[in-house]
Design an enzyme around this catalytic site. Structure first.
Site, mmCIF file in Angstrom:
data_model
loop_
_atom_site.group_PDB
_atom_site.id
_atom_site.type_symbol
_atom_site.label_atom_id
_atom_site.label_comp_id
_atom_site.label_asym_id
_atom_site.label_seq_id
_atom_site.Cartn_x
_atom_site.Cartn_y
_atom_site.Cartn_z
ATOM 1 N N SER A 1 0.802 -1.219 0.000
ATOM 2 C CA SER A 1 0.000 0.000 0.000
ATOM 3 C C SER A 1 0.835 1.271 0.000
ATOM 4 O O SER A 1 0.409 2.297 -0.550
ATOM 5 C CB SER A 1 -0.966 0.006 1.183
ATOM 6 O OG SER A 1 -0.289 -0.253 2.386
ATOM 7 N N HIS B 1 1.817 4.793 4.238
ATOM 8 C CA HIS B 1 0.983 5.411 3.214
ATOM 9 C C HIS B 1 1.422 6.851 2.956
ATOM 10 O O HIS B 1 1.588 7.263 1.800
ATOM 11 C CB HIS B 1 -0.485 5.404 3.644
ATOM 12 C CG HIS B 1 -1.061 4.030 3.779
ATOM 13 N ND1 HIS B 1 -2.322 3.801 4.297
ATOM 14 C CD2 HIS B 1 -0.557 2.808 3.485
ATOM 15 C CE1 HIS B 1 -2.564 2.494 4.306
ATOM 16 N NE2 HIS B 1 -1.506 1.881 3.818
#
Length: 279
Positions: free
Chosen positions: A204, A256
């Site tokens: 991610s 992230h």
């Protein structure tokens, strides 16, 4: 097979198919869902001619030449709308290159091994460097991105990787996508480790790098033909914020954020480089 375009009007699509058939170029039409129909070229050697004809067709889709072709082909066509469903592999390849597909495959293999009793040993071998000496095990700075801990986790990540990374690889090449992966994996992993330690994994952080890269490049260097839809950017940013405020799921929020920053930074560098070349 080469995917040429997606249309929301199958009748127009069939008219173009009939016209191309009159030129001995075979196209197939396949439904894609949400009212969209993809046109596929069966012979890749004819791609340049097919794309040129498609451009002319899109500029004047109601021209009599296409209606005439449909009338001419009506007697030989068995069905007014013959839909061909390309193979799953062809659909994957249509939007991805070797780096995109290879990483997807590696992630899936690693995940399956984790599910059949090798989870602890695989995590031990691939996690971000956490103890003295591991920082020199160079693969660890990247391999943490291959680890996933649920079906939803890996499905979410590899689908976005295929969608966004595939676009970049098709336009800018495999080396560029590999560069983004290496830089964003290392930086997102370092950021997450600095805040919470090495108990994390997943693609991610790289996905957020792809979002940031496409967001900036699409604005700063539109001549590259890369862009990302604003609703996708909005969704990913909202998900990023929710990760910080929700108390229920363990999310690698710093990975992230660091990945997004890495992608944005690389995009500004590349945008300046490509713009200077144009000048």
């Amino acid at each position: 097979m080469i995917r040429l375009i997606s249309l929301d009007n199958p009748r127009l699509g069939q008219a173009f198919i009939d016209y191309m058939a009159s030129r001995n170029i075979e196209l197939k039409m396949a439904p894609e869902g949400s009212g969209q129909f993809a046109l596929w070229l069966t012979d890749s050697q004819l791609q340049v001619e097919a794309e040129a004809e498609l451009k002319r067709f899109l500029s004047e889709p109601r021209h009599p030449r296409y209606q005439a072709a449909s009338w001419d082909m009506a007697e030989t066509r068995q069905n007014n709308f013959s839909y061909h469903t390309p193979s799953f592999w062809n659909m994957l390849k249509a939007k991805a290159g070797p780096v995109t597909l290879s990483l997807m495959l590696i992630c899936v293999v690693v995940f399956l091994l984790q599910q059949v009793g090798f989870g602890r040993s695989i995590f031990s071998a691939l996690h971000f460097p956490a103890i003295d000496g591991q920082q020199w095990q160079v693969w660890r700075w990247l391999s943490h991105a291959l680890l996933h801990f649920s079906a939803m986790h890996i499905a979410f990540n590899i689908l976005w990787w295929w969608q966004l990374g595939g676009d970049i690889e098709k336009k800018l090449g495999s080396l560029k996508l590999l560069q983004i992966f290496v830089v964003s994996s290392a930086l997102s992993g370092a950021g997450q480790y600095w805040i919470e330690g090495a108990n994390f994994g997943g693609l991610s952080g790289v996905v957020y790098a792809l979002v940031g890269y496409l967001w900036v490049v699409g604005t700063k260097a539109p001549q590259l033909g890369l862009a990302i839809q604003k609703p996708i950017v909005g969704f990913m940013l909202v998900w990023l914020v929710l990760g910080y405020v929700q108390p229920f799921m363990a999310i690698a929020n710093t990975a992230h954020l660091a990945g997004l920053a890495a992608g944005v930074g690389l995009a500004f560098i590349d945008s300046a480089k490509y713009t200077s070349k144009e000048a």
